[in-house]
Design a protein around this motif. Structure first.
Motif, PDB file in Angstrom:
ATOM      1  N   ILE A 101      11.492  -5.453  -1.224  1.00  0.00           N
ATOM      2  CA  ILE A 101      10.355  -5.322  -0.312  1.00  0.00           C
ATOM      3  C   ILE A 101       9.191  -4.720  -1.086  1.00  0.00           C
ATOM      4  O   ILE A 101       9.329  -3.669  -1.719  1.00  0.00           O
ATOM      5  N   PHE A 102       8.068  -5.413  -1.036  1.00  0.00           N
ATOM      6  CA  PHE A 102       6.836  -4.960  -1.675  1.00  0.00           C
ATOM      7  C   PHE A 102       5.814  -4.718  -0.575  1.00  0.00           C
ATOM      8  O   PHE A 102       5.483  -5.619   0.178  1.00  0.00           O
ATOM      9  N   GLU A 103       5.327  -3.496  -0.474  1.00  0.00           N
ATOM     10  CA  GLU A 103       4.311  -3.144   0.518  1.00  0.00           C
ATOM     11  C   GLU A 103       3.094  -2.583  -0.211  1.00  0.00           C
ATOM     12  O   GLU A 103       3.242  -1.791  -1.148  1.00  0.00           O
ATOM     13  N   VAL A 104       1.935  -3.013   0.208  1.00  0.00           N
ATOM     14  CA  VAL A 104       0.703  -2.510  -0.414  1.00  0.00           C
ATOM     15  C   VAL A 104      -0.322  -2.233   0.672  1.00  0.00           C
ATOM     16  O   VAL A 104      -0.451  -2.986   1.635  1.00  0.00           O
ATOM     17  N   LYS A 105      -1.018  -1.129   0.512  1.00  0.00           N
ATOM     18  CA  LYS A 105      -2.116  -0.762   1.404  1.00  0.00           C
ATOM     19  C   LYS A 105      -3.357  -0.601   0.536  1.00  0.00           C
ATOM     20  O   LYS A 105      -3.386   0.227  -0.366  1.00  0.00           O
ATOM     21  N   LEU A 106      -4.355  -1.458   0.787  1.00  0.00           N
ATOM     22  CA  LEU A 106      -5.621  -1.394   0.062  1.00  0.00           C
ATOM     23  C   LEU A 106      -6.607  -0.564   0.864  1.00  0.00           C
ATOM     24  O   LEU A 106      -6.746  -0.759   2.073  1.00  0.00           O
ATOM     25  N   PHE A 107      -7.281   0.326   0.193  1.00  0.00           N
ATOM     26  CA  PHE A 107      -8.277   1.166   0.843  1.00  0.00           C
ATOM     27  C   PHE A 107      -9.667   0.666   0.484  1.00  0.00           C
ATOM     28  O   PHE A 107     -10.032   0.597  -0.689  1.00  0.00           O
ATOM     29  N   LEU A 108     -10.420   0.292   1.504  1.00  0.00           N
ATOM     30  CA  LEU A 108     -11.794  -0.158   1.363  1.00  0.00           C
ATOM     31  C   LEU A 108     -12.684   0.878   2.040  1.00  0.00           C
ATOM     32  O   LEU A 108     -12.205   1.651   2.870  1.00  0.00           O
ATOM     33  N   PRO A 109     -13.963   0.899   1.729  1.00  0.00           N
ATOM     34  CA  PRO A 109     -14.847   1.855   2.410  1.00  0.00           C
ATOM     35  C   PRO A 109     -14.837   1.612   3.918  1.00  0.00           C
ATOM     36  O   PRO A 109     -15.205   0.545   4.394  1.00  0.00           O
ATOM     37  N   GLY A 110     -14.326   2.578   4.668  1.00  0.00           N
ATOM     38  CA  GLY A 110     -14.306   2.474   6.121  1.00  0.00           C
ATOM     39  C   GLY A 110     -13.178   1.642   6.694  1.00  0.00           C
ATOM     40  O   GLY A 110     -13.135   1.429   7.899  1.00  0.00           O
ATOM     41  N   ASP A 111     -12.275   1.156   5.871  1.00  0.00           N
ATOM     42  CA  ASP A 111     -11.213   0.288   6.374  1.00  0.00           C
ATOM     43  C   ASP A 111     -10.044   0.286   5.399  1.00  0.00           C
ATOM     44  O   ASP A 111     -10.149   0.793   4.285  1.00  0.00           O
ATOM     45  N   SER A 112      -8.921  -0.269   5.839  1.00  0.00           N
ATOM     46  CA  SER A 112      -7.771  -0.455   4.952  1.00  0.00           C
ATOM     47  C   SER A 112      -7.034  -1.717   5.383  1.00  0.00           C
ATOM     48  O   SER A 112      -7.087  -2.123   6.540  1.00  0.00           O
ATOM     49  N   LEU A 113      -6.351  -2.341   4.428  1.00  0.00           N
ATOM     50  CA  LEU A 113      -5.578  -3.552   4.665  1.00  0.00           C
ATOM     51  C   LEU A 113      -4.143  -3.291   4.230  1.00  0.00           C
ATOM     52  O   LEU A 113      -3.913  -2.686   3.176  1.00  0.00           O
ATOM     53  N   PHE A 114      -3.173  -3.772   5.014  1.00  0.00           N
ATOM     54  CA  PHE A 114      -1.761  -3.552   4.709  1.00  0.00           C
ATOM     55  C   PHE A 114      -1.018  -4.881   4.724  1.00  0.00           C
ATOM     56  O   PHE A 114      -1.199  -5.694   5.622  1.00  0.00           O
ATOM     57  N   ILE A 115      -0.181  -5.084   3.705  1.00  0.00           N
ATOM     58  CA  ILE A 115       0.649  -6.287   3.607  1.00  0.00           C
ATOM     59  C   ILE A 115       2.047  -5.861   3.177  1.00  0.00           C
ATOM     60  O   ILE A 115       2.208  -4.997   2.319  1.00  0.00           O
ATOM     61  N   SER A 116       3.050  -6.504   3.769  1.00  0.00           N
ATOM     62  CA  SER A 116       4.427  -6.274   3.379  1.00  0.00           C
ATOM     63  C   SER A 116       5.085  -7.632   3.158  1.00  0.00           C
ATOM     64  O   SER A 116       4.956  -8.529   3.990  1.00  0.00           O
ATOM     65  N   GLU A 117       5.768  -7.777   2.026  1.00  0.00           N
ATOM     66  CA  GLU A 117       6.466  -9.026   1.701  1.00  0.00           C
ATOM     67  C   GLU A 117       7.860  -8.700   1.202  1.00  0.00           C
ATOM     68  O   GLU A 117       8.076  -7.686   0.550  1.00  0.00           O
TER      69      GLU A 117
END
Length: 129
Positions: free
Chosen positions: A55-71
């Protein structure tokens, strides 16, 4: 981009860490304001004799937001490839959405300023200032 990698209940080798770094660095071409990323590597399954899903999970942090993906996949490399492909699409959508919101605000401000100019012109034609 700063990347923090957390391997849960195992130690990730340097080749895997370098692979993650290379893949996530490519995301900068799709969105230039990525602040950092937090990665979790997990093994799915309790029996040590079974083939475990990775399982690979990543959370990207952007200014004012974040994106999360799990594969999840049979190998971390395949899971990382799938996650990066999905992140590319999410980043493009996010950037387009931000651009659309920005354009809408600019258009609204332009219309407001044009309306103010029309009102000033109407006052000037009546001879009143």
């Amino acid at each position: 981009m700063r990347i923090q990698v957390n391997a849960v209940h195992f130690t990730a080798d340097q080749k895997l860490l370098d692979f993650i770094q290379r893949k996530l660095d490519k995301l900068d071409t799709f969105h230039d304001r990525i602040v950092s990323a937090e990665v979790f590597l997990r093994l799915d399954g309790n029996d040590s004799n079974k083939i475990r899903m990775k399982i690979f999970e990543v959370k990207l942090f952007l200014p004012g937001d974040s994106l999360f993906i799990s594969e999840r996949n049979q190998s971390f490399e395949a899971a990382i490839d799938l996650a990066v492909d999905r992140l590319k699409n999410l980043l493009v959508k996010h950037k387009d959405k931000q651009r659309h919101i920005s354009n809408r605000d600019i258009n609204r401000e332009t219309k407001d300023s044009q309306q103010d100019l029309v009102e000033v012109d109407a006052l000037n034609e009546d001879g009143e200032i």
